[in-house]
Structure formats: structure tokens, C-alpha cells
Write a protein that holds these residues in place. Structure first.
Motif, short mmCIF file in Angstrom:
data_model
loop_
_atom_site.label_atom_id
_atom_site.label_comp_id
_atom_site.label_asym_id
_atom_site.label_seq_id
_atom_site.Cartn_x
_atom_site.Cartn_y
_atom_site.Cartn_z
N VAL A 1 0.84 -1.20 0.00
CA VAL A 1 0.00 0.00 0.00
C VAL A 1 0.88 1.25 0.00
CG1 VAL A 1 -1.67 1.36 1.31
CG2 VAL A 1 -1.96 -1.12 1.11
N ALA A 2 1.92 1.24 0.80
CA ALA A 2 2.80 2.41 0.87
C ALA A 2 3.39 2.72 -0.50
CB ALA A 2 3.91 2.16 1.89
N ARG A 3 3.78 1.69 -1.22
CA ARG A 3 4.39 1.88 -2.53
C ARG A 3 3.38 2.20 -3.62
NH1 ARG A 3 8.11 -3.45 -1.35
NH2 ARG A 3 9.69 -2.38 -0.05
N SER A 4 2.10 1.96 -3.33
CA SER A 4 1.06 2.28 -4.32
C SER A 4 0.80 3.77 -4.40
CB SER A 4 -0.24 1.55 -3.96
OG SER A 4 -0.88 2.19 -2.85
N GLU B 1 3.29 11.42 2.38
CA GLU B 1 4.40 11.41 3.33
C GLU B 1 4.20 10.31 4.37
OE1 GLU B 1 6.75 14.75 5.90
OE2 GLU B 1 4.63 14.46 6.39
N ILE B 2 2.98 10.11 4.82
CA ILE B 2 2.69 9.05 5.77
C ILE B 2 3.04 7.69 5.17
CG2 ILE B 2 0.79 7.80 6.87
CD1 ILE B 2 1.62 10.27 8.43
N LEU B 3 2.72 7.50 3.92
CA LEU B 3 3.06 6.24 3.25
C LEU B 3 4.57 6.04 3.20
CD1 LEU B 3 0.49 6.19 0.30
CD2 LEU B 3 0.33 5.04 2.52
N ALA B 4 5.30 7.11 2.94
CA ALA B 4 6.76 7.03 2.90
C ALA B 4 7.31 6.67 4.27
CB ALA B 4 7.34 8.37 2.43
N ILE B 5 6.72 7.22 5.32
CA ILE B 5 7.17 6.91 6.68
C ILE B 5 6.93 5.43 6.99
CG2 ILE B 5 6.70 7.32 9.12
CD1 ILE B 5 6.15 10.27 8.36
N ILE B 6 5.76 4.93 6.62
CA ILE B 6 5.45 3.51 6.85
C ILE B 6 6.48 2.62 6.16
CG2 ILE B 6 3.81 1.67 6.29
CD1 ILE B 6 1.55 3.69 6.81
N GLU B 7 6.81 2.95 4.92
CA GLU B 7 7.79 2.15 4.19
C GLU B 7 9.16 2.20 4.87
OE1 GLU B 7 9.64 1.52 -0.31
OE2 GLU B 7 8.14 3.08 0.06
#
Length: 261
Positions: A130-133, A177-183
Motif C-alpha cells: 500500500v505504501a508503494r502504491s 508522506e505518511i506512506l513514505a514513513i510507513i515504508e
């Protein structure tokens, strides 16, 4: 000889005339020179007297002996410092999270994903996908939104739509940005905490379970992949990592994704 005499006589006459002229000049102008000088001196004195006096610099205010400040132990209540108005540096920080005991044994830092239970590996991979999507809305399917086991997204509780909340927390307001942090978190080392208890969890990054003052130089380099040096300095006042951390239960439930204390 006559020419010479005449010339000499003429020279004497000329010298006599010059001498007389000099004397006459001296007799007239030298006294005048002294008069002029005296007049100039008088004028300069008048000018100085007529100039407005320069205001004297105000004298420093001095406290009279009978008005001296009372000793600190004799101050009135209004003069004494208010204990409720302590400086920020004197305020006791909030109770830290896991890893708060500086004397506790350090947890094992694990990088090998194959050591995770299969349900944990599956949830981790779904979160990475999901983060990479680039679409934070896809996180909704991975959240537990009701009951006591609801995924914790805020340390103070949540009364709004969870995806809306995550977007609002993101610096770009789109949730990217939240997705990038999760990754970034899920690519860091992790720790296995509270094994054998109801609170058992696999947590990323491993800094979550360690006091900051016990990090090695190499571990601080890994920390700076997630936070800035400025963030690190702020965290040192608490002694613990307090940026985003993510937890997954052994059963594969997304337990929390929170920041702060």
C-alpha cells in the motif's frame, strides 16, 4: 662712477623708502592686528557663552539605602517565583513508552524478516504494498476500526475517519508522506517486545524499544534515515524515540501506528 653713484643713491633712496614704508606699515597695521586678534577672541568667547548648554546626561537612578530591595527570603508572595510557572526545561516530561527503563536489558535488534511469524510477514508486506502504491485509501482495508483491538493511530484517541486523520497528519496533506514513513519504518530493524503476554508485539523501528543514550554510532546513523538530527536532539530530552512507530501482533493484526507520547 657717476652712474654707479646715482645707482647707489637711487638704491639707498629706494631702500630708505622701503624702510619707511615698512615702518609706516608696521606702525599702522601691527596695532590693528592686535586689535583684530583681541576682537576675534572676544567674539569667540561671546559665541561660546551664547551657545545653549549641552544637557547633562541623566544620572543613574540609585536606590536610596532605605529603599533597597529586600533579601530573597523576605520577599512578599507577589515577588517570589511562582512554582507553577516553571521553565520548560524544568517541566517533567511525559512518561516514556517501551524502553523507558535505562537499566533494563536491551531487546534483540532483528533484521531478518524470515524470523517473523507468517501472519506478521503477511501484514508487513501488505502495508509495504500500500505504501508503494501511493494511495493511502488502501490502508483502510488493513485497519481494525472497532472494538478494543482497533488499530491505534493516535495516543489520545481518535474520533474521526482514520484515513482522513492520516492525511491531515501528513506534511503534504495527501497522505503520501505518511506512506513514505510507513515504508521507511518497515525497512528498518525491528524488536520483539512483551513476548508471551497479551501485549506481545513486533515493532518497527527497533529504536522504539531502546533508550536513546544507549544507541551506538552505527545505530544513530540508522536513526537519521528516519528522523533528522534536530529531531534526535529533541528526543534526547525524553530519553526515548518518540517519532512514528508501527506494531503488528503475532496474529498479524496491525496494532498501532503512532507518534508522540
Amino acid at each position: 662712477m657717476q652712474t654707479t653713484t646715482r645707482s647707489t643713491s637711487g638704491t639707498l633712496k629706494n631702500r630708505g623708502f622701503a624702510t619707511l614704508l615698512w615702518l609706516a606699515t608696521a606702525g599702522i597695521f601691527i596695532p590693528g592686528y592686535f586689535i583684530s586678534t583681541q576682537q576675534a577672541a572676544a567674539l569667540s568667547e561671546i559665541k561660546r557663552e551664547e551657545l545653549p548648554a549641552t544637557p547633562a546626561a541623566p544620572a543613574e537612578t540609585q536606590t536610596a539605602p532605605d529603599q533597597a530591595a529586600p533579601p530573597a527570603d523576605e520577599q512578599t508572595p507577589s515577588e517570589a517565583p511562582d512554582p507553577d510557572e516553571a521553565e520548560p526545561s524544568q517541566v517533567t516530561p511525559a512518561t516514556p513508552h517501551l524502553g523507558e527503563d535505562p537499566n533494563a536489558p536491551l531487546p534483540e535488534i532483528i533484521y531478518d524478516i524470515s524470523k517473523l511469524p507468517e501472519p506478521v510477514q503477511n501484514m508487513r508486506q501488505q502495508l509495504l504494498d500500500v505504501a508503494r502504491s501511493g494511495d493511502p485509501e488502501k490502508l483502510r482495508a488493513l485497519l481494525v476500526t472497532t472494538g478494543d483491538d482497533a488499530t491505534q493511530l493516535s495516543v489520545i484517541g481518535l474520533d474521526e475517519d482514520p484515513i482522513t486523520f492520516l492525511k491531515d497528519q501528513s506534511g503534504d496533506k495527501n497522505g503520501e508522506e505518511i506512506l513514505a514513513i510507513i515504508e521507511n519504518l518497515l525497512n528498518a530493524g525491528y524488536v520483539h517486545l512483551e513476548a508471551g503476554t497479551p501485549e506481545e508485539v513486533y515493532a518497527w523501528p527497533y529504536f522504539f524499544g531502546m533508550p536513546l543514550d544507549r544507541l551506538t554510532a552505527r545505530q544513530r546513523v540508522e536513526l537519521f534515515k528516519i528522523v533528522t538530527a534536530g529531531d534526535y536532539e529533541d528526543m534526547k530530552s525524553y530519553g526515548v524515540y518518540n517519532f512514528y512507530r508501527l506494531g503488528i501482533t503475532p496474529e498479524g493484526k496491525w496494532a498501532f501506528f503512532v507518534a508522540g507520547e
